[in-house]
Design a protein around this motif. Structure first.
Motif, PDB file in Angstrom:
ATOM      1  N   LEU A 101       0.826  -1.214   0.000  1.00 53.00           N
ATOM      2  CA  LEU A 101       0.000   0.000   0.000  1.00 53.00           C
ATOM      3  C   LEU A 101       0.858   1.260   0.000  1.00 53.00           C
ATOM      4  CD1 LEU A 101      -2.663   1.557   0.308  1.00 53.00           C
ATOM      5  CD2 LEU A 101      -2.572   1.047   2.762  1.00 53.00           C
ATOM      6  N   ALA A 102       1.956   1.222   0.719  1.00 53.56           N
ATOM      7  CA  ALA A 102       2.830   2.392   0.805  1.00 53.56           C
ATOM      8  C   ALA A 102       3.470   2.747  -0.528  1.00 53.56           C
ATOM      9  CB  ALA A 102       3.933   2.138   1.851  1.00 53.56           C
ATOM     10  N   ARG A 103       3.480   1.808  -1.470  1.00 60.81           N
ATOM     11  CA  ARG A 103       4.190   1.998  -2.738  1.00 60.81           C
ATOM     12  C   ARG A 103       3.296   2.328  -3.926  1.00 60.81           C
ATOM     13  NH1 ARG A 103       7.677  -3.352  -1.541  1.00 60.81           N
ATOM     14  NH2 ARG A 103       9.126  -2.397  -0.104  1.00 60.81           N
ATOM     15  N   VAL A 104       1.998   2.561  -3.700  1.00 58.24           N
ATOM     16  CA  VAL A 104       1.085   2.689  -4.828  1.00 58.24           C
ATOM     17  C   VAL A 104       0.022   3.741  -4.540  1.00 58.24           C
ATOM     18  CG1 VAL A 104      -0.495   0.873  -4.063  1.00 58.24           C
ATOM     19  CG2 VAL A 104      -0.174   1.252  -6.495  1.00 58.24           C
ATOM     20  N   HIS A 105      -0.623   4.201  -5.603  1.00 57.35           N
ATOM     21  CA  HIS A 105      -1.707   5.182  -5.490  1.00 57.35           C
ATOM     22  C   HIS A 105      -2.854   4.734  -6.393  1.00 57.35           C
ATOM     23  CE1 HIS A 105       0.919   7.896  -3.315  1.00 57.35           C
ATOM     24  NE2 HIS A 105       1.862   7.574  -4.193  1.00 57.35           N
ATOM     25  N   GLY A 106      -3.993   5.373  -6.255  1.00 59.23           N
ATOM     26  CA  GLY A 106      -5.132   5.078  -7.121  1.00 59.23           C
ATOM     27  C   GLY A 106      -5.861   3.812  -6.716  1.00 59.23           C
ATOM     28  N   PRO A 107      -6.556   3.179  -7.663  1.00 62.02           N
ATOM     29  CA  PRO A 107      -7.390   2.016  -7.348  1.00 62.02           C
ATOM     30  C   PRO A 107      -6.649   0.881  -6.636  1.00 62.02           C
ATOM     31  CG  PRO A 107      -7.911   2.807  -9.531  1.00 62.02           C
ATOM     32  CD  PRO A 107      -6.702   3.587  -9.071  1.00 62.02           C
ATOM     33  N   MET A 108      -5.399   0.632  -7.012  1.00 64.01           N
ATOM     34  CA  MET A 108      -4.658  -0.434  -6.327  1.00 64.01           C
ATOM     35  C   MET A 108      -4.473  -0.081  -4.846  1.00 64.01           C
ATOM     36  SD  MET A 108      -3.216  -3.382  -6.270  1.00 64.01           S
ATOM     37  CE  MET A 108      -2.563  -4.011  -7.782  1.00 64.01           C
ATOM     38  N   ALA A 109      -4.156   1.165  -4.571  1.00 60.43           N
ATOM     39  CA  ALA A 109      -4.008   1.591  -3.175  1.00 60.43           C
ATOM     40  C   ALA A 109      -5.331   1.476  -2.435  1.00 60.43           C
ATOM     41  CB  ALA A 109      -3.494   3.031  -3.113  1.00 60.43           C
ATOM     42  N   TRP A 110      -6.401   1.852  -3.074  1.00 59.52           N
ATOM     43  CA  TRP A 110      -7.714   1.786  -2.427  1.00 59.52           C
ATOM     44  C   TRP A 110      -8.089   0.339  -2.128  1.00 59.52           C
ATOM     45  CZ3 TRP A 110      -9.722   5.112  -6.995  1.00 59.52           C
ATOM     46  CH2 TRP A 110      -9.143   6.386  -6.936  1.00 59.52           C
ATOM     47  N   PHE A 111      -7.795  -0.543  -3.070  1.00 55.70           N
ATOM     48  CA  PHE A 111      -8.069  -1.971  -2.862  1.00 55.70           C
ATOM     49  C   PHE A 111      -7.247  -2.517  -1.699  1.00 55.70           C
ATOM     50  CE2 PHE A 111      -6.769  -6.387  -3.712  1.00 55.70           C
ATOM     51  CZ  PHE A 111      -7.997  -7.004  -3.572  1.00 55.70           C
ATOM     52  N   LEU A 112      -5.947  -2.240  -1.703  1.00 55.06           N
ATOM     53  CA  LEU A 112      -5.074  -2.735  -0.636  1.00 55.06           C
ATOM     54  C   LEU A 112      -5.453  -2.152   0.723  1.00 55.06           C
ATOM     55  CD1 LEU A 112      -1.659  -2.603  -2.521  1.00 55.06           C
ATOM     56  CD2 LEU A 112      -2.953  -4.671  -1.896  1.00 55.06           C
ATOM     57  N   ALA A 113      -5.844  -0.887   0.743  1.00 56.57           N
ATOM     58  CA  ALA A 113      -6.253  -0.249   1.999  1.00 56.57           C
ATOM     59  C   ALA A 113      -7.521  -0.901   2.542  1.00 56.57           C
ATOM     60  CB  ALA A 113      -6.466   1.245   1.793  1.00 56.57           C
ATOM     61  N   ALA A 114      -8.478  -1.141   1.667  1.00 55.43           N
ATOM     62  CA  ALA A 114      -9.730  -1.777   2.105  1.00 55.43           C
ATOM     63  C   ALA A 114      -9.478  -3.211   2.576  1.00 55.43           C
ATOM     64  CB  ALA A 114     -10.759  -1.747   0.976  1.00 55.43           C
ATOM     65  N   ALA A 115      -8.604  -3.932   1.894  1.00 57.78           N
ATOM     66  CA  ALA A 115      -8.273  -5.295   2.304  1.00 57.78           C
ATOM     67  C   ALA A 115      -7.589  -5.292   3.675  1.00 57.78           C
ATOM     68  CB  ALA A 115      -7.371  -5.960   1.260  1.00 57.78           C
TER      69      ALA A 115
END
Length: 166
Positions: A101-115
Protein backbone atom coordinates in the motif's frame (compact mmCIF):
# COMPACT_ATOMS: atom_id res chain seq x y z
CA UNK A 1 -12.98 15.11 42.61
CA UNK A 2 -13.98 11.51 41.94
CA UNK A 3 -16.24 10.11 44.65
CA UNK A 4 -16.53 6.55 43.29
CA UNK A 5 -14.51 3.91 45.11
CA UNK A 6 -11.54 2.56 43.21
CA UNK A 7 -13.08 -0.93 42.90
CA UNK A 8 -16.13 0.51 41.09
CA UNK A 9 -13.94 2.45 38.68
CA UNK A 10 -11.90 -0.69 38.00
CA UNK A 11 -15.07 -2.75 37.47
CA UNK A 12 -16.39 -0.18 35.02
CA UNK A 13 -13.06 -0.15 33.16
CA UNK A 14 -13.06 -3.95 32.94
CA UNK A 15 -16.65 -3.91 31.64
CA UNK A 16 -15.71 -1.34 28.98
CA UNK A 17 -12.73 -3.44 27.91
CA UNK A 18 -14.91 -6.54 27.65
CA UNK A 19 -17.49 -4.66 25.57
CA UNK A 20 -14.74 -3.41 23.28
CA UNK A 21 -13.32 -6.92 22.94
CA UNK A 22 -16.79 -8.28 22.19
CA UNK A 23 -17.24 -5.69 19.44
CA UNK A 24 -13.90 -6.67 17.91
CA UNK A 25 -14.90 -10.34 18.12
CA UNK A 26 -18.14 -9.62 16.25
CA UNK A 27 -16.24 -7.67 13.59
CA UNK A 28 -13.83 -10.55 13.11
CA UNK A 29 -16.58 -13.08 12.49
CA UNK A 30 -17.28 -12.04 8.90
CA UNK A 31 -13.86 -11.01 7.67
CA UNK A 32 -14.08 -13.45 4.79
CA UNK A 33 -17.45 -12.05 3.68
CA UNK A 34 -16.10 -8.52 3.69
CA UNK A 35 -13.09 -9.58 1.63
CA UNK A 36 -15.35 -11.51 -0.75
CA UNK A 37 -17.37 -8.35 -1.44
CA UNK A 38 -14.21 -6.28 -1.85
CA UNK A 39 -12.54 -8.68 -4.27
CA UNK A 40 -15.75 -9.06 -6.27
CA UNK A 41 -15.92 -5.26 -6.63
CA UNK A 42 -12.26 -5.05 -7.72
CA UNK A 43 -12.72 -7.76 -10.34
CA UNK A 44 -15.88 -6.08 -11.59
CA UNK A 45 -14.13 -2.70 -11.91
CA UNK A 46 -11.32 -4.31 -13.89
CA UNK A 47 -13.73 -6.22 -16.13
CA UNK A 48 -15.80 -3.08 -16.82
CA UNK A 49 -12.73 -0.94 -17.50
CA UNK A 50 -13.33 1.35 -14.52
CA UNK A 51 -9.98 0.28 -13.08
CA UNK A 52 -7.34 0.29 -15.78
CA UNK A 53 -4.55 -1.83 -14.37
CA UNK A 54 -1.13 -0.50 -15.30
CA UNK A 55 2.19 -2.30 -15.51
CA UNK A 56 3.29 -1.07 -12.08
CA UNK A 57 0.04 -2.39 -10.55
CA UNK A 58 0.61 -5.78 -12.17
CA UNK A 59 4.15 -6.04 -10.82
CA UNK A 60 3.10 -4.99 -7.33
CA UNK A 61 0.12 -7.36 -7.38
CA UNK A 62 2.38 -10.26 -8.34
CA UNK A 63 4.95 -9.45 -5.67
CA UNK A 64 2.31 -9.07 -2.98
CA UNK A 65 0.50 -12.26 -4.03
CA UNK A 66 3.83 -14.12 -3.71
CA UNK A 67 4.42 -12.68 -0.25
CA UNK A 68 0.93 -13.74 0.85
CA UNK A 69 1.53 -17.24 -0.54
CA UNK A 70 4.72 -17.46 1.51
CA UNK A 71 2.95 -16.74 4.81
CA UNK A 72 -0.53 -18.28 4.45
CA UNK A 73 -0.41 -21.96 3.56
CA UNK A 74 -3.22 -24.34 2.53
CA UNK A 75 -5.92 -24.85 5.19
CA UNK A 76 -4.72 -28.33 6.22
CA UNK A 77 -1.22 -26.97 6.92
CA UNK A 78 -2.41 -23.86 8.76
CA UNK A 79 -4.78 -25.85 10.98
CA UNK A 80 -1.92 -28.02 12.24
CA UNK A 81 0.09 -24.96 13.31
CA UNK A 82 0.19 -23.63 16.86
CA UNK A 83 -2.05 -20.60 17.41
CA UNK A 84 0.95 -18.34 17.99
CA UNK A 85 2.37 -19.32 14.58
CA UNK A 86 -1.00 -18.83 12.86
CA UNK A 87 -1.27 -15.37 14.37
CA UNK A 88 2.29 -14.53 13.35
CA UNK A 89 1.53 -15.52 9.75
CA UNK A 90 -1.63 -13.41 9.68
CA UNK A 91 0.30 -10.41 11.01
CA UNK A 92 2.94 -10.98 8.33
CA UNK A 93 0.17 -10.97 5.70
CA UNK A 94 -1.08 -7.65 7.04
CA UNK A 95 2.46 -6.29 6.94
CA UNK A 96 2.86 -7.36 3.30
CA UNK A 97 -0.37 -5.54 2.40
CA UNK A 98 0.73 -2.42 4.29
CA UNK A 99 4.11 -2.33 2.57
CA UNK A 100 2.48 -2.75 -0.84
CA UNK A 101 0.00 0.00 0.00
CA UNK A 102 2.83 2.39 0.80
CA UNK A 103 4.19 2.00 -2.74
CA UNK A 104 1.08 2.69 -4.83
CA UNK A 105 -1.71 5.18 -5.49
CA UNK A 106 -5.13 5.08 -7.12
CA UNK A 107 -7.39 2.02 -7.35
CA UNK A 108 -4.66 -0.43 -6.33
CA UNK A 109 -4.01 1.59 -3.17
CA UNK A 110 -7.71 1.79 -2.43
CA UNK A 111 -8.07 -1.97 -2.86
CA UNK A 112 -5.07 -2.73 -0.64
CA UNK A 113 -6.25 -0.25 2.00
CA UNK A 114 -9.73 -1.78 2.10
CA UNK A 115 -8.27 -5.30 2.30
CA UNK A 116 -5.98 -4.25 5.16
CA UNK A 117 -8.85 -2.58 6.97
CA UNK A 118 -11.00 -5.70 6.69
CA UNK A 119 -8.21 -7.71 8.31
CA UNK A 120 -7.61 -5.32 11.23
CA UNK A 121 -9.43 -7.50 13.78
CA UNK A 122 -6.30 -9.68 13.60
CA UNK A 123 -4.41 -6.83 15.27
CA UNK A 124 -6.57 -7.28 18.37
CA UNK A 125 -5.90 -11.00 18.69
CA UNK A 126 -3.53 -12.70 21.06
CA UNK A 127 -2.24 -16.26 21.20
CA UNK A 128 -0.84 -16.14 24.72
CA UNK A 129 -2.69 -16.10 28.03
CA UNK A 130 -2.93 -12.73 29.71
CA UNK A 131 -1.75 -12.42 33.31
CA UNK A 132 -4.68 -11.23 35.38
CA UNK A 133 -6.82 -10.77 32.28
CA UNK A 134 -4.92 -7.62 31.33
CA UNK A 135 -4.24 -7.73 27.59
CA UNK A 136 -5.08 -4.22 26.34
CA UNK A 137 -8.39 -5.58 25.07
CA UNK A 138 -6.77 -8.30 22.95
CA UNK A 139 -8.82 -11.47 22.57
CA UNK A 140 -7.94 -15.09 21.88
CA UNK A 141 -9.53 -15.97 18.53
CA UNK A 142 -11.31 -19.24 17.92
CA UNK A 143 -10.14 -21.82 15.42
CA UNK A 144 -12.98 -20.68 13.16
CA UNK A 145 -11.77 -17.08 13.31
CA UNK A 146 -8.24 -18.12 12.37
CA UNK A 147 -9.62 -20.13 9.45
CA UNK A 148 -11.84 -17.23 8.35
CA UNK A 149 -8.96 -14.75 8.38
CA UNK A 150 -6.64 -17.15 6.57
CA UNK A 151 -9.26 -17.80 3.90
CA UNK A 152 -9.73 -14.04 3.52
CA UNK A 153 -5.98 -13.66 2.89
CA UNK A 154 -6.10 -16.46 0.31
CA UNK A 155 -8.94 -14.65 -1.47
CA UNK A 156 -6.93 -11.41 -1.51
CA UNK A 157 -3.93 -13.35 -2.85
CA UNK A 158 -6.01 -14.95 -5.60
CA UNK A 159 -7.41 -11.58 -6.68
CA UNK A 160 -3.92 -10.06 -6.74
CA UNK A 161 -2.72 -12.98 -8.86
CA UNK A 162 -5.56 -12.34 -11.33
CA UNK A 163 -4.64 -8.65 -11.44
CA UNK A 164 -1.20 -9.61 -12.77
CA UNK A 165 -2.87 -10.77 -15.98
CA UNK A 166 -5.50 -8.02 -16.23
Amino acid sequence: MNTQPAHRLRARLVAQQRASAAARYAAAVDMRGEIENLTREAEEQIREGVWEVGAADRVLAGKTASELTAVIHPPDVQQKMAPIDRLEHLREALAALAIALARVHGPMAWFLAAASTALTPVLHWRALPADGGRAFGAIEPTAAQYADAEQAVRRIRDTLARITTA
